[in-house]
Design an enzyme around this catalytic site. Structure first.
Site, PDB file in Angstrom:
ATOM      1  N   GLU A 157      -5.225  -0.736  -7.937  1.00  0.00           N
ATOM      2  CA  GLU A 157      -4.317   0.353  -8.282  1.00  0.00           C
ATOM      3  C   GLU A 157      -3.039  -0.305  -8.814  1.00  0.00           C
ATOM      4  O   GLU A 157      -2.395  -1.077  -8.094  1.00  0.00           O
ATOM      5  CB  GLU A 157      -4.034   1.180  -7.013  1.00  0.00           C
ATOM      6  N   SER A 179       0.828  -1.202   0.000  1.00  0.00           N
ATOM      7  CA  SER A 179       0.000   0.000   0.000  1.00  0.00           C
ATOM      8  C   SER A 179       0.861   1.250   0.000  1.00  0.00           C
ATOM      9  O   SER A 179       0.341   2.345  -0.157  1.00  0.00           O
ATOM     10  CB  SER A 179      -0.930  -0.004   1.210  1.00  0.00           C
ATOM     11  N   ASN A 199      -3.541   5.997  -1.106  1.00  0.00           N
ATOM     12  CA  ASN A 199      -3.230   6.364   0.277  1.00  0.00           C
ATOM     13  C   ASN A 199      -2.727   7.788   0.436  1.00  0.00           C
ATOM     14  O   ASN A 199      -2.814   8.352   1.520  1.00  0.00           O
ATOM     15  CB  ASN A 199      -2.251   5.349   0.863  1.00  0.00           C
TER      16      ASN A 199
HETATM   17  N1  CAA Z   1     -16.864 -11.474   1.494  1.00  0.00           N
HETATM   18  C1  CAA Z   1     -18.118 -11.578   1.008  1.00  0.00           C
HETATM   19  N2  CAA Z   1     -19.098 -10.698   1.280  1.00  0.00           N
HETATM   20  C2  CAA Z   1     -18.788  -9.669   2.101  1.00  0.00           C
HETATM   21  C3  CAA Z   1     -17.494  -9.491   2.648  1.00  0.00           C
HETATM   22  C4  CAA Z   1     -16.515 -10.448   2.311  1.00  0.00           C
HETATM   23  N3  CAA Z   1     -15.244 -10.372   2.767  1.00  0.00           N
HETATM   24  N4  CAA Z   1     -17.502  -8.372   3.415  1.00  0.00           N
HETATM   25  C5  CAA Z   1     -18.750  -7.859   3.353  1.00  0.00           C
HETATM   26  N5  CAA Z   1     -19.528  -8.635   2.549  1.00  0.00           N
HETATM   27  C6  CAA Z   1     -20.916  -8.386   2.140  1.00  0.00           C
HETATM   28  C7  CAA Z   1     -21.930  -8.461   3.244  1.00  0.00           C
HETATM   29  O1  CAA Z   1     -22.317  -9.785   3.472  1.00  0.00           O
HETATM   30  C8  CAA Z   1     -23.052  -7.596   2.705  1.00  0.00           C
HETATM   31  O2  CAA Z   1     -23.829  -8.250   1.725  1.00  0.00           O
HETATM   32  P1  CAA Z   1     -25.365  -7.784   1.390  1.00  0.00           P
HETATM   33  O3  CAA Z   1     -25.331  -6.301   1.152  1.00  0.00           O
HETATM   34  O4  CAA Z   1     -25.698  -8.553   0.160  1.00  0.00           O
HETATM   35  O5  CAA Z   1     -26.111  -8.167   2.600  1.00  0.00           O
HETATM   36  C9  CAA Z   1     -22.309  -6.521   1.954  1.00  0.00           C
HETATM   37  O6  CAA Z   1     -21.001  -7.043   1.690  1.00  0.00           O
HETATM   38  C10 CAA Z   1     -22.244  -5.291   2.752  1.00  0.00           C
HETATM   39  O7  CAA Z   1     -21.677  -5.591   4.027  1.00  0.00           O
HETATM   40  P2  CAA Z   1     -22.229  -5.038   5.400  1.00  0.00           P
HETATM   41  O8  CAA Z   1     -23.726  -4.884   5.356  1.00  0.00           O
HETATM   42  O9  CAA Z   1     -21.630  -5.857   6.489  1.00  0.00           O
HETATM   43  O10 CAA Z   1     -21.571  -3.620   5.577  1.00  0.00           O
HETATM   44  P3  CAA Z   1     -21.480  -2.410   4.611  1.00  0.00           P
HETATM   45  O11 CAA Z   1     -22.769  -2.157   3.918  1.00  0.00           O
HETATM   46  O12 CAA Z   1     -20.850  -1.318   5.392  1.00  0.00           O
HETATM   47  O13 CAA Z   1     -20.432  -2.854   3.489  1.00  0.00           O
HETATM   48  C11 CAA Z   1     -18.184  -2.629   2.890  1.00  0.00           C
HETATM   49  C12 CAA Z   1     -19.183  -3.288   3.828  1.00  0.00           C
HETATM   50  C13 CAA Z   1     -18.329  -3.177   1.473  1.00  0.00           C
HETATM   51  C14 CAA Z   1     -16.820  -3.027   3.446  1.00  0.00           C
HETATM   52  C15 CAA Z   1     -18.415  -1.088   2.859  1.00  0.00           C
HETATM   53  O14 CAA Z   1     -18.578  -0.600   4.144  1.00  0.00           O
HETATM   54  C16 CAA Z   1     -17.305  -0.338   2.212  1.00  0.00           C
HETATM   55  O15 CAA Z   1     -17.213  -0.267   0.999  1.00  0.00           O
HETATM   56  N6  CAA Z   1     -16.422   0.278   3.040  1.00  0.00           N
HETATM   57  C17 CAA Z   1     -15.254   0.978   2.581  1.00  0.00           C
HETATM   58  C18 CAA Z   1     -14.177  -0.032   2.283  1.00  0.00           C
HETATM   59  C19 CAA Z   1     -12.905   0.632   1.874  1.00  0.00           C
HETATM   60  O16 CAA Z   1     -12.763   1.823   1.807  1.00  0.00           O
HETATM   61  N7  CAA Z   1     -11.913  -0.217   1.574  1.00  0.00           N
HETATM   62  C20 CAA Z   1     -10.618   0.253   1.197  1.00  0.00           C
HETATM   63  C21 CAA Z   1      -9.797   0.313   2.427  1.00  0.00           C
HETATM   64  S1  CAA Z   1      -8.159   0.871   2.047  1.00  0.00           S
HETATM   65  C22 CAA Z   1      -7.376  -0.510   1.531  1.00  0.00           C
HETATM   66  O17 CAA Z   1      -7.881  -1.599   1.493  1.00  0.00           O
HETATM   67  C23 CAA Z   1      -6.003  -0.383   1.060  1.00  0.00           C
HETATM   68  C24 CAA Z   1      -5.005   0.354   1.837  1.00  0.00           C
HETATM   69  O18 CAA Z   1      -3.922   0.505   1.288  1.00  0.00           O
HETATM   70  C25 CAA Z   1      -5.136   0.829   3.192  1.00  0.00           C
END
Ligand code: CAA
Length: 284
Positions: free
Chosen positions: A153, A120, A191
């Site tokens: 990315e 990252s 980031n």
């Molecule tokens: N596998 C399968 N399904 C998953 C899952 C996984 N690992 N994680 C979540 N889900 C599913 C849930 O079961 C749920 O399904 P339905 O909508 O069909 O019921 C759906 O995804 C949504 O999950 P939640 O209802 O639990 O929660 P949510 O609506 O908040 O969604 C999220 C979760 C997709 C993570 C959303 O909150 C999101 O997009 N958050 C931001 C994530 C983000 O910014 N990620 C980048 C982080 S930075 C990074 O990774 C890199 C770095 O360098 C730091």
């Protein structure tokens, strides 16, 4: 679009197992390597749980779940990278550890294999310099949770060839992701933009501008972010956030990236977010 027939992932943690799952879900044999059996077993169990969620939502059948899991090949030796056309490193975010892995992969992977890093923030050019094939070294930065997030990315190091970039862009599309290219400067794009926002949210909390809930709600409701910045920091890990901010501050030489003292203090106390059960919020 060219789908590789076999890939290998180094590291069976959250990112590594998500990457292996995503390739396997697209028909690719995915070798998942970690240092011991317990680590690969945990990775396989996480993939199983994630696939179960897709089954319960009727996105895949039970039979498809088992087929996908069957394409994930756990291993505990780096020798298992043999035959993989893309090897993706997803070990801990430490330049010495990653450089050592790249030097070993250079010896063990097929001569034509592309060596990618899911880093990252660590320089792709530095990792390329640990090998004798820097033209085939590239960044493939997946987002957590990997099975759901569309972006990869793609980071070109100083020596990364056009052929390597094209092959990685094509493979990323072939597994249903959207690759976006960035050059190799500290924090790339994701980031460099995300961490200052999270850091500023931590400063707002430290200075009492609002509560943790207030800060998160403002960004969720006002900016349509799926998670507020403090919830997202807990999800990423506060130690990871502080590390990346340090890379930005050192690499870009600008104090505007200095990590918020509150976040640093929480890291010192072991309050790293979801993974330790406590960060800006508490998790059971
Ligand atoms: N596998 C399968 N399904 C998953 C899952 C996984 N690992 N994680 C979540 N889900 C599913 C849930 O079961 C749920 O399904 P339905 O909508 O069909 O019921 C759906 O995804 C949504 O999950 P939640 O209802 O639990 O929660 P949510 O609506 O908040 O969604 C999220 C979760 C997709 C993570 C959303 O909150 C999101 O997009 N958050 C931001 C994530 C983000 O910014 N990620 C980048 C982080 S930075 C990074 O990774 C890199 C770095 O360098 C730091």
């Amino acid at each position: 679009m060219s789908l590789p027939s076999k890939i290998a992932v180094i590291g069976a943690g959250t990112m590594g197992n998500g990457i292996a799952q995503t390739f396997a879900a697209n028909g690719v044999e995915s070798v998942m390597i970690d240092i011991d059996q317990a680590a690969v077993d945990r990775g396989v169990a996480s993939i199983g749980k994630s696939l179960d969620r897709f089954v319960s939502k009727e996105k895949i059948t039970q039979a498809q779940r088992d087929e996908i899991l069957g394409r994930v090949k756990p291993a505990t030796s780096l020798d298992a990278v043999s035959g993989a056309s893309i090897v993706i490193e997803a070990v801990s975010e430490n330049v010495a550890v990653k450089s050592k892995v790249f030097a070993e992969l250079d010896k063990l992977a097929d001569p034509d294999a592309i060596l990618a890093s899911n880093t990252s923030s660590i320089s792709i050019t530095v990792l390329g310099a640990a090998t004798a094939r820097s033209d085939k070294v590239i960044g493939m930065h997946f987002m957590n949770p990997v099975p759901l997030m569309k972006l990869i990315e793609v980071i070109r190091g100083q020596d990364t060839s056009e052929a390597t970039t094209k092959a990685v862009l094509a493979a990323s599309e072939a597994i249903g992701k959207i690759p976006v290219a960035a050059e190799d400067y500290p924090g790339f794009i994701s980031n460099r933009v995300l961490m200052p926002m999270i850091n500023e949210a931590a400063y707002c909390l430290m200075e009492g501008v609002s509560t943790r809930e207030g800060i998160d709600e403002i960004m969720k409701l006002g900016m349509n972010h799926p998670m507020g910045p403090l919830t997202l920091a807990d999800f990423i890990g506060l130690d990871v956030c502080v590390n990346i901010l340090d890379v930005l501050k050192d690499g870009l030489g600008d104090d505007k990236y200095r990590a918020c003292p509150l976040m640093r203090r929480m890291v010192a106390a072991g309050h790293l977010g979801r993974k330790t059960g406590k960060g800006f919020y508490e998790y059971s």
